[in-house]
Design a protein around this motif. Structure first.
Motif, PDB file in Angstrom:
ATOM      1  N   ARG A 194      -1.738   5.990   7.615  1.00 23.82           N
ATOM      2  CA  ARG A 194      -2.382   4.830   8.250  1.00 23.82           C
ATOM      3  C   ARG A 194      -1.474   3.599   8.259  1.00 23.82           C
ATOM      4  NH1 ARG A 194      -3.463   0.479   9.498  1.00 23.82           N
ATOM      5  NH2 ARG A 194      -5.449  -0.635   9.599  1.00 23.82           N
ATOM      6  N   TYR A 195      -0.769   3.357   7.160  1.00 26.54           N
ATOM      7  CA  TYR A 195      -0.021   2.107   7.026  1.00 26.54           C
ATOM      8  C   TYR A 195       1.488   2.235   7.224  1.00 26.54           C
ATOM      9  CZ  TYR A 195      -4.304  -0.036   5.394  1.00 26.54           C
ATOM     10  OH  TYR A 195      -5.581  -0.516   5.331  1.00 26.54           O
ATOM     11  N   VAL A 211       0.825  -1.203   0.000  1.00 28.09           N
ATOM     12  CA  VAL A 211       0.000   0.000   0.000  1.00 28.09           C
ATOM     13  C   VAL A 211       0.864   1.260   0.000  1.00 28.09           C
ATOM     14  CG1 VAL A 211      -1.672   1.339   1.323  1.00 28.09           C
ATOM     15  CG2 VAL A 211      -1.962  -1.131   1.093  1.00 28.09           C
ATOM     16  N   MET A 246       1.106   4.135  -2.924  1.00 31.78           N
ATOM     17  CA  MET A 246       0.649   5.487  -2.618  1.00 31.78           C
ATOM     18  C   MET A 246       1.781   6.516  -2.678  1.00 31.78           C
ATOM     19  SD  MET A 246      -2.640   5.537  -2.280  1.00 31.78           S
ATOM     20  CE  MET A 246      -2.517   4.427  -3.698  1.00 31.78           C
ATOM     21  N   THR A 292      -3.834   7.630   3.662  1.00 32.52           N
ATOM     22  CA  THR A 292      -3.556   6.202   3.511  1.00 32.52           C
ATOM     23  C   THR A 292      -2.120   5.884   3.904  1.00 32.52           C
ATOM     24  OG1 THR A 292      -5.168   6.050   1.710  1.00 32.52           O
ATOM     25  CG2 THR A 292      -3.566   4.267   1.893  1.00 32.52           C
ATOM     26  N   ALA A 320      -6.513  11.960   0.442  1.00 29.83           N
ATOM     27  CA  ALA A 320      -6.730  10.516   0.579  1.00 29.83           C
ATOM     28  C   ALA A 320      -5.406   9.762   0.504  1.00 29.83           C
ATOM     29  CB  ALA A 320      -7.686  10.025  -0.501  1.00 29.83           C
TER      30      ALA A 320
END
Length: 211
Positions: free
Chosen positions: A151-152, A82, A86, A148, A144
């Motif tokens: 978050r990861y 991810v 990103m 993201t 976004a």
């Protein structure tokens, strides 16, 4: 201070303690102890722990335990996929927006990164590497994408820190230089490809405890 700011302060501090190993995998976590340590009330600490549970860094069982999660190879692998994707998207969007200030910031971050690696300072290297990639994330204009990555990234950073404690991490200095050159030439696609390769080089899928 605004409640959300207190929560964010607690979140940043606890997350960092987990990433750098001050709160190692399996260690118990008590909101009252963390609140005292951070000089905060228990409410923002509890809110931060709830967020960290969503991020996969904290696990809890009601009336039993709250603790730092073990490093899960599958979770690390998934997070890398991810974050890698990103970060490439962020770079592709950011390059057309780049000016001299952004390029200067990337060069300075890479210099700090190289110096930290040379000094045997993996935490300093981790910080500088995050600052290097954050330039594109903060410039890309896509909330976004930024959310993201936020978050990861922490799940991945626990393993990245180990990589920067080894000679293997020094390859990233050269890769960062290539990324900067592509950005300076306004080659958005090429820069994105190089960023993706940089994250792919972590090889976190080989081992959940080292890179």
């Amino acid at each position: 201070m605004d409640r959300s700011l207190l929560r964010d302060r607690a979140l940043t501090a606890i997350r960092r303690a987990i990433v750098v190993g001050d709160l190692p995998p399996g260690s118990p976590v008590r909101d009252v102890d963390l609140a005292e340590r951070l000089g905060l009330s228990r409410t923002p600490v509890r809110e931060a722990l709830a967020r960290l549970t969503d991020e996969g860094l904290i696990e809890s069982k009601p009336h039993s335990y709250t603790r730092v999660t073990a490093v899960d190879p599958v979770a690390v692998r998934d997070a890398q996929v991810v974050v890698q994707a990103m970060q490439a998207v962020a770079t592709r969007l950011a390059v057309p927006r780049f000016g001299p200030a952004e390029l200067t910031a990337m060069r300075a971050a890479n210099e700090r990164f190289a110096a930290a690696l040379a000094a045997g300072d993996p935490l300093g290297a981790l910080t500088a590497d995050a600052e290097f990639h954050a330039v594109a994330v903060s410039t890309c204009g896509n909330v976004a994408v930024a959310a993201t990555i936020e978050r990861y990234l922490p799940v991945l950073q626990r393993v990245v820190l180990l990589r920067f404690d080894s000679l293997a991490g020094r390859d990233s200095v050269r890769m960062h230089e290539q990324i900067i050159r592509a950005c300076a030439a306004a080659e958005a696609g090429r820069a994105a490809e190089l960023v993706e390769a940089n994250w792919a080089a972590l090889n976190t899928h080989d081992d959940g405890s080292s890179t």
